[in-house]
Design an enzyme around this catalytic site. Structure first.
Site, mmCIF file in Angstrom:
data_model
loop_
_atom_site.group_PDB
_atom_site.id
_atom_site.type_symbol
_atom_site.label_atom_id
_atom_site.label_comp_id
_atom_site.label_asym_id
_atom_site.label_seq_id
_atom_site.Cartn_x
_atom_site.Cartn_y
_atom_site.Cartn_z
ATOM 1 C CB SER A 119 -6.299 3.490 -0.548
ATOM 2 O OG SER A 119 -4.949 3.899 -0.650
ATOM 3 C CD GLN A 133 -4.211 1.508 -3.052
ATOM 4 O OE1 GLN A 133 -3.882 2.683 -3.045
ATOM 5 N NE2 GLN A 133 -3.769 0.631 -2.145
ATOM 6 C CG ASP A 190 -1.921 1.147 1.218
ATOM 7 O OD1 ASP A 190 -2.546 1.384 0.171
ATOM 8 O OD2 ASP A 190 -2.072 1.820 2.260
#
Length: 286
Positions: A227, A277, A203
């Site tokens: 996100s 993502q 991430d």
């Protein structure tokens, strides 16, 4: 005296069992200190994977996860993880993990776990011509880099951008980037710990390809990035305390959302993880 960042990271991943039921398990995890008080997304998704894995034998490891970031978490408070045992088969298991604070969900994930088994094998080759990580500057060596101030109170990762960081200054637009990463200390010799640590890493910086494509720096006044969801696939065992190369790109951005994808390679060139993502990006009008 500040806690060692690796000790802190391992403490974050060492969830406590709060309750146990036939079809559900409850765990509690502490949060990593953050300068602006919001839980780091990589922390909560790594903890969610650990929580799901705690309901399975050690040899059945995660091979895929799909999660949604629902609300920002408070880094000053612990997080409760509820695991539903959806399915257990001969080779695969499926778990659903929900992360809560104050009874409100902040993250939701479904993950699949598998026993190691033989089969066909191939993988996309690691790009050539990438500089070694030792030849790149360590931006956090003196503890004063703005990235540390922006992201972590105690940075557990050594992060080195191959094509230059975009923390404070815009760079030449490009929808791709390469980043070397590793933890700043040794981790236990447990494959599950390293898979969780790779989830934690996954991430970090992947959103940057969306910004980089438009020559936007993190410190741009008024920039908002969050996100939305996260998916990853673990292909092979790898060590998060050794250098891994995170190749990233952004194939699309539109409507205030950007998509970023990534591949994490071992230094030896094995493809360890694939990542995708989607991110909300709001840039102030010029």
């Amino acid at each position: 005296m500040p806690e060692d960042p690796i000790v802190n990271l391992l403490g974050v991943l060492a969830l406590e069992s709060s309750d146990a039921r036939t079809t559900e398990d409850i765990f509690t995890g502490r949060s990593q200190p953050m300068p602006y008080g919001r839980v780091f997304g990589g922390q909560v998704l790594a903890q969610a994977v650990v929580a799901a894995g705690r309901t399975l034998p050690d040899e059945r490891l995660p091979h895929s996860m799909h999660g949604y970031f629902l609300r920002p978490g408070d880094a000053s408070r612990s997080i409760t993880f509820s695991v539903d045992r959806i399915h257990d088969g001969r080779s695969f298991s499926t778990r659903r993990t929900q992360a809560f604070q104050d009874g409100v969900p902040i993250f939701s994930m479904i993950a699949s776990f598998q026993d190691e088994s033989p089969g066909m094998e191939h993988h996309a080759a690691m790009p050539t011509g990438i500089p070694d990580p030792e030849s790149l500057p360590d931006p956090d060596s003196d503890g004063s880099h703005p990235f540390s101030d922006r992201i972590f109170s105690e940075q557990p990762l050594d992060v080195r951008h191959v094509h230059g960081a975009l923390y404070t200054e815009a760079v030449e637009p490009s929808a791709t980037q390469a980043v070397w990463m590793r933890t700043r200390g040794a981790l236990p010799d447990e494959p599950g710990v390293h898979r969780a640590a790779l989830a934690y890493m996954s991430d970090l910086t992947i959103q940057e390809t969306i910004l980089r494509a438009h020559g936007i720096a993190w410190m741009t006044p008024g920039l908002k990035v969050a996100s939305l969801d996260h998916a990853m696939w673990w292909h092979r065992d790898g060590r998060a305390d050794e250098w891994v190369l995170y190749m990233q790109e952004s194939p699309s951005a539109r409507g205030g959302r950007g998509l970023a994808t990534g591949r994490i390679y071992s230094r030896a060139g094995e493809l360890l993880v694939s990542v995708a993502q989607e991110v909300m990006v709001r840039v102030p009008a010029g």
